[in-house]
Write a protein that holds these residues in place. Structure first.
Motif, mmCIF file in Angstrom:
data_model
loop_
_atom_site.group_PDB
_atom_site.id
_atom_site.type_symbol
_atom_site.label_atom_id
_atom_site.label_comp_id
_atom_site.label_asym_id
_atom_site.label_seq_id
_atom_site.Cartn_x
_atom_site.Cartn_y
_atom_site.Cartn_z
ATOM 1 N N GLY A 84 0.823 -1.204 0.000
ATOM 2 C CA GLY A 84 0.000 0.000 0.000
ATOM 3 C C GLY A 84 0.858 1.254 0.000
ATOM 4 N N PRO A 85 0.263 2.411 -0.280
ATOM 5 C CA PRO A 85 1.034 3.642 -0.465
ATOM 6 C C PRO A 85 1.582 4.259 0.813
ATOM 7 C CG PRO A 85 -1.314 4.088 -0.652
ATOM 8 C CD PRO A 85 -1.168 2.605 -0.542
ATOM 9 N N ASP A 86 1.120 3.811 1.988
ATOM 10 C CA ASP A 86 1.548 4.445 3.241
ATOM 11 C C ASP A 86 2.752 3.759 3.882
ATOM 12 O OD1 ASP A 86 -0.492 6.328 3.064
ATOM 13 O OD2 ASP A 86 -1.925 4.984 4.054
ATOM 14 N N ASP A 87 3.173 2.623 3.370
ATOM 15 C CA ASP A 87 4.334 1.929 3.920
ATOM 16 C C ASP A 87 5.618 2.618 3.446
ATOM 17 O OD1 ASP A 87 5.196 -0.784 5.299
ATOM 18 O OD2 ASP A 87 6.492 -0.523 3.544
ATOM 19 N N VAL A 88 6.679 2.520 4.243
ATOM 20 C CA VAL A 88 7.900 3.250 3.942
ATOM 21 C C VAL A 88 8.547 2.774 2.652
ATOM 22 C CG1 VAL A 88 9.380 1.730 5.327
ATOM 23 C CG2 VAL A 88 10.084 4.090 4.906
ATOM 24 N N TYR A 89 8.481 1.483 2.331
ATOM 25 C CA TYR A 89 9.157 0.979 1.124
ATOM 26 C C TYR A 89 8.485 1.460 -0.160
ATOM 27 C CZ TYR A 89 11.755 -1.935 4.377
ATOM 28 O OH TYR A 89 12.552 -2.365 5.401
ATOM 29 N N PRO A 90 7.157 1.376 -0.298
ATOM 30 C CA PRO A 90 6.538 2.004 -1.472
ATOM 31 C C PRO A 90 6.787 3.512 -1.533
ATOM 32 C CG PRO A 90 5.021 0.468 -0.434
ATOM 33 C CD PRO A 90 6.176 0.610 0.498
ATOM 34 N N GLN A 91 6.801 4.177 -0.362
ATOM 35 C CA GLN A 91 7.088 5.616 -0.373
ATOM 36 C C GLN A 91 8.483 5.895 -0.929
ATOM 37 O OE1 GLN A 91 6.484 6.891 3.672
ATOM 38 N NE2 GLN A 91 4.321 7.354 3.362
ATOM 39 N N ILE A 92 9.471 5.114 -0.483
ATOM 40 C CA ILE A 92 10.831 5.273 -1.002
ATOM 41 C C ILE A 92 10.860 5.020 -2.507
ATOM 42 C CG2 ILE A 92 13.127 4.215 -1.003
ATOM 43 C CD1 ILE A 92 12.798 3.756 2.004
ATOM 44 N N ALA A 93 10.228 3.927 -2.944
ATOM 45 C CA ALA A 93 10.258 3.564 -4.360
ATOM 46 C C ALA A 93 9.607 4.633 -5.231
ATOM 47 C CB ALA A 93 9.562 2.212 -4.561
ATOM 48 N N VAL A 94 8.446 5.119 -4.803
ATOM 49 C CA VAL A 94 7.721 6.112 -5.606
ATOM 50 C C VAL A 94 8.449 7.454 -5.581
ATOM 51 C CG1 VAL A 94 5.585 7.440 -5.772
ATOM 52 C CG2 VAL A 94 5.495 4.973 -5.328
ATOM 53 N N PHE A 95 8.894 7.888 -4.407
ATOM 54 C CA PHE A 95 9.542 9.198 -4.304
ATOM 55 C C PHE A 95 10.814 9.259 -5.140
ATOM 56 C CE2 PHE A 95 12.825 11.777 -2.114
ATOM 57 C CZ PHE A 95 12.308 13.033 -2.420
ATOM 58 N N PHE A 96 11.685 8.273 -5.000
ATOM 59 C CA PHE A 96 12.946 8.342 -5.728
ATOM 60 C C PHE A 96 12.778 8.006 -7.205
ATOM 61 C CE2 PHE A 96 14.619 8.041 -1.368
ATOM 62 C CZ PHE A 96 15.450 9.159 -1.393
ATOM 63 N N SER A 97 11.708 7.311 -7.560
ATOM 64 C CA SER A 97 11.387 7.144 -8.981
ATOM 65 C C SER A 97 10.965 8.474 -9.589
ATOM 66 C CB SER A 97 10.283 6.104 -9.166
ATOM 67 O OG SER A 97 10.724 4.811 -8.827
ATOM 68 N N LYS A 98 10.122 9.221 -8.867
ATOM 69 C CA LYS A 98 9.742 10.552 -9.351
ATOM 70 C C LYS A 98 10.952 11.465 -9.435
ATOM 71 C CE LYS A 98 6.561 11.455 -6.297
ATOM 72 N NZ LYS A 98 5.481 12.183 -5.568
ATOM 73 N N MET A 99 11.824 11.386 -8.426
ATOM 74 C CA MET A 99 13.026 12.211 -8.433
ATOM 75 C C MET A 99 13.883 11.925 -9.663
ATOM 76 S SD MET A 99 16.354 12.048 -6.017
ATOM 77 C CE MET A 99 16.947 10.799 -7.151
ATOM 78 N N ALA A 100 13.938 10.648 -10.062
ATOM 79 C CA ALA A 100 14.748 10.268 -11.209
ATOM 80 C C ALA A 100 14.242 10.882 -12.510
ATOM 81 C CB ALA A 100 14.787 8.744 -11.341
ATOM 82 N N VAL A 101 12.974 11.274 -12.532
ATOM 83 C CA VAL A 101 12.366 11.815 -13.750
ATOM 84 C C VAL A 101 12.356 13.340 -13.758
ATOM 85 C CG1 VAL A 101 10.238 11.926 -15.096
ATOM 86 C CG2 VAL A 101 10.938 9.769 -14.054
#
Length: 456
Positions: free
Chosen positions: A247-264
């Motif tokens: 789910g979106p509130d767990d730290v691992y999905p947050q890390i994955a989504v945030f740094f994926s957005k940062m990469a773009v």
């Protein structure tokens, strides 16, 4: 090693994958000093020593990598590896460039999590922060010296700094404006933008024109699409799996989504992205304290590899402090690995899908002029980061002041840290007066800070 330009056209070259791998492993182990130092190491080895890549081709690749989101030095290594041995060569070169720093930052992150809050370790990092500030200033001057070749380029850099510092203009908008200006100037033949579209199709003073066949063959749209599809799956499949599983509130999905957005959405390499990462990691997610970003940059500065590896430190702390049912250190290691994956996987996408087209446009003066203008704009963004660092390293308190529709961070002068200021002056003298290297400067300032702590 001598290479014949005709042989390059007919049969490619005689540089084996094993020879290239050894060379890029050597580059990776010597890649200290941030992007300026890493690019200088690559230039010295690939252009001057090995004479595998010509000067103009190297600069053309560099300007393209400066245009991309993510770490330009790692992308440049990937690009050069691709030129030498196509996709496998680029993959090996890019991974090797990251590996030494990844291992070093992982170990240092564990040490920081275990002992970072003790007074003596805190004093050690105060010295690192002061030295890092001087190193960032040096990066502004070194990159500026290479990119700001005339008054127009200086004006672009100044405009970029004012846009981001005074008006908080997003970096992609600054890149787009600079690129359009450079493209228009190149198309019009303006002298300030002329001379940027040179090619090295034959032997140059710096070396042979390696991979000329790539520059003359027409890139395949189908091949680029297949390459992009594979890279996207490798990058985004783990992100989607984490979102579905936790789910979106767990730290691992947050890390994955945030740094994926940062990469773009983040451009200009580590120096340009750190302010954005610090703001989100501290203010939005609460993963770390403001000063800890500078601690992480200090760790990244003392290890080989891209400075963007500081994101690995952020990911480690984020998962370490929200471990769930896992051991905190195991959680931190998993968070660091995940952060590194989503930070660097997109870099291979940009290079493998874009490099063939960029090579085919090396003789396009308008495009080369656009890339040079973007490089000049990046100088202004790095200068903004230097100011941001100075405010948070030298002053204990910074207040936001709104005037005439502008919002500025202004230091409280009475909160100036005398020790931090003295260490900063020491670092500036070490770098600019005594010409000490990065590691001696970091060691000197850290030792001075610890000594001051022990002396009370």
């Amino acid at each position: 090693m001598k290479h014949d330009a005709t042989a390059v056209l007919d049969t490619g070259h005689d540089i084996t994958l094993g020879e290239a791998t050894k060379t890029f492993a050597r580059i990776a182990c010597l890649s200290f000093g941030g992007p300026a130092g890493q690019i200088a190491v690559m230039h010295r080895i690939l252009v001057e020593e090995k004479r595998w890549i010509g000067e103009d081709r190297f600069l053309h690749a560099l300007n393209f990598c400066m245009l991309l989101p993510g770490p330009e030095a790692q992308q440049l290594a990937t690009y050069c590896g691709w030129l030498l041995n196509r996709t496998l060569g680029g993959l090996i070169a890019g991974l090797l460039f990251v590996l030494p720093g990844f291992l070093a930052i992982m170990g240092l992150s564990v040490v920081y999590a275990a002992y970072g809050e003790t007074a003596v370790v805190a004093s050690l990092f105060l010295g690192l922060k002061a030295a890092v500030l001087a190193i960032v200033i040096q990066a502004v001057l070194r990159i500026g010296g290479r990119a700001l070749k005339n008054g127009w380029m200086v004006a672009i850099a100044v405009a970029a700094f004012l846009a981001i510092f005074l008006f908080a203009v997003p970096f992609p908008a600054i890149v787009a404006a600079a690129g359009l200006l450079g493209f228009a100037g190149g198309r019009a033949g303006h002298p300030a933008f002329a001379g940027t579209g040179k090619t090295d199709m034959t032997q140059t003073s710096a070396g042979p024109a390696l991979g000329t066949r790539f520059g003359t063959s027409r890139p395949s749209a189908g091949s680029a699409f297949r390459t992009a599809a594979v890279c996207l799956l490798v990058w985004l499949l783990p992100v989607a799996a984490l979102l579905l599983a936790f789910g979106p509130d767990d730290v691992y999905p947050q890390i994955a989504v945030f740094f994926s957005k940062m990469a773009v959405v983040t451009f200009g390499g580590a120096y340009a992205v750190l302010a954005y990462v610090a703001q989100e990691a501290v203010g939005t997610y609460g993963w770390m304290q403001p000063g800890e970003m500078l601690d992480g940059l200090g760790l990244a500065e003392t290890t080989p590899g891209p400075l963007i590896m500081v994101t690995q430190f952020v990911g480690f702390l984020a998962a370490f402090r929200q471990p769930g049912s896992l051991d905190p250190y195991l959680a931190g290691v998993l968070g660091a690995c995940l952060t590194t994956w989503v930070t660097f996987a997109p870099c291979f996408l940009w290079i493998f899908a874009g490099a063939p087209f960029v090579e085919s446009l090396r003789s396009n003066r308008a495009l080369s002029a656009a890339l040079s203008a973007i490089t000049a704009a990046v100088v202004g963004v790095i200068l903004n980061l230097a100011v941001w660092f100075a405010l948070h390293v030298l002053f204990a308190r910074v207040e936001e002041v709104a005037r005439f529709g502008l919002s500025l961070d202004v230091p409280v002068l009475s909160s100036l840290d005398p020790l931090a200021f003295a260490l900063f002056l020491t670092a500036m003298a070490a770098i600019f007066v005594f010409r000490l290297g990065m590691l001696p400067t970091l060691g000197l300032c850290s030792a001075g800070s610890v000594a001051a702590f022990l002396l009370g």
